[in-house]
Enzyme design. Structure first.
Site, PDB file in Angstrom:
ATOM      1  N   LYS A 170       0.866  -1.176   0.000  1.00 29.33           N
ATOM      2  CA  LYS A 170       0.000   0.000   0.000  1.00 29.33           C
ATOM      3  C   LYS A 170       0.899   1.221   0.000  1.00 29.33           C
ATOM      4  O   LYS A 170       2.032   1.200   0.478  1.00 29.33           O
ATOM      5  CB  LYS A 170      -0.955   0.000   1.184  1.00 29.33           C
ATOM      6  CG  LYS A 170      -0.332   0.079   2.561  1.00 29.33           C
ATOM      7  CD  LYS A 170       0.022   1.456   3.044  1.00 29.33           C
ATOM      8  CE  LYS A 170      -1.158   2.400   2.915  1.00 29.33           C
ATOM      9  NZ  LYS A 170      -0.732   3.803   3.303  1.00 29.33           N
ATOM     10  N   THR A 181       9.387   0.464   1.849  1.00 22.69           N
ATOM     11  CA  THR A 181       8.154   1.048   1.344  1.00 22.69           C
ATOM     12  C   THR A 181       7.292   1.554   2.482  1.00 22.69           C
ATOM     13  O   THR A 181       7.750   1.604   3.614  1.00 22.69           O
ATOM     14  CB  THR A 181       7.372   0.003   0.541  1.00 22.69           C
ATOM     15  OG1 THR A 181       6.193   0.596   0.030  1.00 22.69           O
ATOM     16  CG2 THR A 181       7.014  -1.182   1.380  1.00 22.69           C
ATOM     17  N   GLU A 264      -0.704  10.155  -4.795  1.00 23.58           N
ATOM     18  CA  GLU A 264      -1.889  10.946  -4.466  1.00 23.58           C
ATOM     19  C   GLU A 264      -2.109  12.070  -5.476  1.00 23.58           C
ATOM     20  O   GLU A 264      -1.266  12.944  -5.655  1.00 23.58           O
ATOM     21  CB  GLU A 264      -1.749  11.512  -3.051  1.00 23.58           C
ATOM     22  CG  GLU A 264      -1.920  10.424  -2.008  1.00 23.58           C
ATOM     23  CD  GLU A 264      -1.650  10.897  -0.593  1.00 23.58           C
ATOM     24  OE1 GLU A 264      -2.163  10.248   0.327  1.00 23.58           O
ATOM     25  OE2 GLU A 264      -0.936  11.891  -0.423  1.00 23.58           O
ATOM     26  N   ASN A 387      -4.218  15.757   0.848  1.00 24.91           N
ATOM     27  CA  ASN A 387      -3.457  15.897   2.080  1.00 24.91           C
ATOM     28  C   ASN A 387      -3.922  17.061   2.956  1.00 24.91           C
ATOM     29  O   ASN A 387      -3.584  17.117   4.135  1.00 24.91           O
ATOM     30  CB  ASN A 387      -1.970  16.023   1.764  1.00 24.91           C
ATOM     31  CG  ASN A 387      -1.377  14.688   1.396  1.00 24.91           C
ATOM     32  OD1 ASN A 387      -1.132  13.844   2.256  1.00 24.91           O
ATOM     33  ND2 ASN A 387      -1.194  14.457   0.107  1.00 24.91           N
TER      34      ASN A 387
END
Length: 392
Positions: A170, A181, A264, A387
């Site tokens: 993820k 990661t 994102e 964010n």
């Protein structure tokens, strides 16, 4: 997907995150597995990271289960260590495993106390749901701002039979791995000893997650675990280890690319290739500087062939090179020769840069043979929007 033998997976909604979708996952090996892990180098580290380090040391690299939650990072809280240990003990009790063979991982908001009772209350249902067929359920449960589930798999045919590799990960934001990661779990049914597994993971990380950035931020929870349970009954001989390592590395590279592609707010996956650097480490520093440059990333977002931003970013990497020997290509089109503008059709290149995948190549034509490949994404308004409201 041809999954490794001997593993089972489960996922449930435990109420950790507000949205009613699975937020708790469990990965279990039918026999204790050899394990290796790499973790964040951020000085602020989440409780599950500390627990994993302790348990891997105490068990001498043997693991039976991994418990993962999404929605709360279990980091920078008063009760973080207690929650991580309590939930690990609960898993060990219900699965009849030594507690040191249970690892935990968390992802989500930092600084919010986590109610471990929600996890322990959900464990009976989670364990009842264990199945070799629920790999993708677990992969979806660990997602946060991810828009897509991220999995990869491979198979190596060896002299004594086949071994399989599968991974889930993820990650979408807060990504500049300074280890591995955000969260990643790679499993194989090959029979590999712990020292061999550690060496493979170290090299595979360097070729995959260490070549990944979305926004230049290293998470407090970064965890990459590699398990090998031997359920295939196949132990690769010394001539076959390279083939197995190639498959593990390939799976991890696929996962790293998937994270970059799903950055994102991102619209484009960007691959950056460097050649002619003094050495591979210098090449990696050049690639990372380009990949992290907001000006480069926004140029790609706008399909702007502004190669000057690439050259400028490279010059900020702290690597000695002669700008007069720098050549740059964007989407295979030469835009800079010997540090100066090359003739090209801006309109045609702009159209090529509208593609969902973009390639930037920088050749320094130096005496060195250093090379590197990095993956990143463009930077759009979506990143700010996501964010700015992450906690809501």
């Amino acid at each position: 997907m041809n999954l490794p033998l001997g593993y089972a997976y489960s996922a449930v909604y435990a109420g950790i995150r507000q949205a009613e979708r699975d937020d708790l996952a469990l990965i279990v090996s039918g026999m204790d597995a050899a394990a290796a892990g790499v973790f964040t180098r951020n000085r602020v580290q989440a409780a599950p990271v500390r627990l994993c380090r302790r348990h891997l040391a105490a068990s001498k690299g043997r693991v039976g289960a991994i418990l993962v939650n999404a929605g709360n990072a279990n980091c920078a809280t008063r009760t973080g260590d207690a929650v991580a240990m309590t939930t690990a003990r609960a898993v060990s009790k219900i699965l009849k495993l030594p507690v040191a063979q249970v690892l935990t991982a968390s992802t989500g908001v930092i600084g919010v106390e986590m109610d471990g009772g929600k996890i322990t209350a959900a464990l009976p249902q989670l364990v009842d749901g264990l199945s070799p067929a629920r790999f993708e359920d677990a992969a979806r449960a660990i997602m946060t701002t991810d828009l897509a589930m991220k999995t990869a798999h491979a198979e190596a045919r060896l002299r004594r039979g086949s071994v399989r590799v599968a991974g889930m990960t993820k990650g979408s934001g807060m990504i500049q791995p300074n280890m591995a990661t955000t969260l990643g779990f790679v499993l194989t049914d090959a029979d590999l000893p712990v020292p061999t597994l550690r060496a493979i993971l170290k090299r595979a990380v360097e070729a995959s997650y260490h070549r990944l950035t979305v926004d230049g931020d290293t998470s407090t929870n970064d965890t990459m675990l590699l398990l090998a349970n031997g359920a295939s009954g196949v132990r690769p001989d010394k001539n076959e280890l390279g083939r197995v390592e190639e498959k593990i590395t390939g799976v991890m590279q696929d996962l790293a690319r998937a994270i970059a592609r799903d950055g994102e707010g991102a619209k484009k996956l960007v691959t950056i290739e460097i050649s002619g650097a003094p050495n591979d480490d210098a090449a990696a520093r050049l690639a990372r500087a380009i990949a992290n440059s907001p000006l480069v990333k926004t140029a790609i977002a706008g399909s702007d062939p502004n190669w000057g931003r690439v050259l400028s970013a490279a010059g900020n990497a702290g690597v000695v090179f002669d700008p007069g020997k720098a050549d740059i290509w964007m989407q295979g089109v030469a835009v800079c020769r010997s540090g100066l503008a090359a003739p090209f059709s801006e309109a045609e290149l702009k159209q090529k840069l509208d593609a969902p995948e973009c390639m930037i190549r920088l050749s320094l034509r130096g005496k060195g043979k250093g090379e590197a490949r990095f993956w990143t994404c463009d930077l759009t308004h979506g990143y700010i929007h996501i964010n700015a409201s992450y906690r809501t």
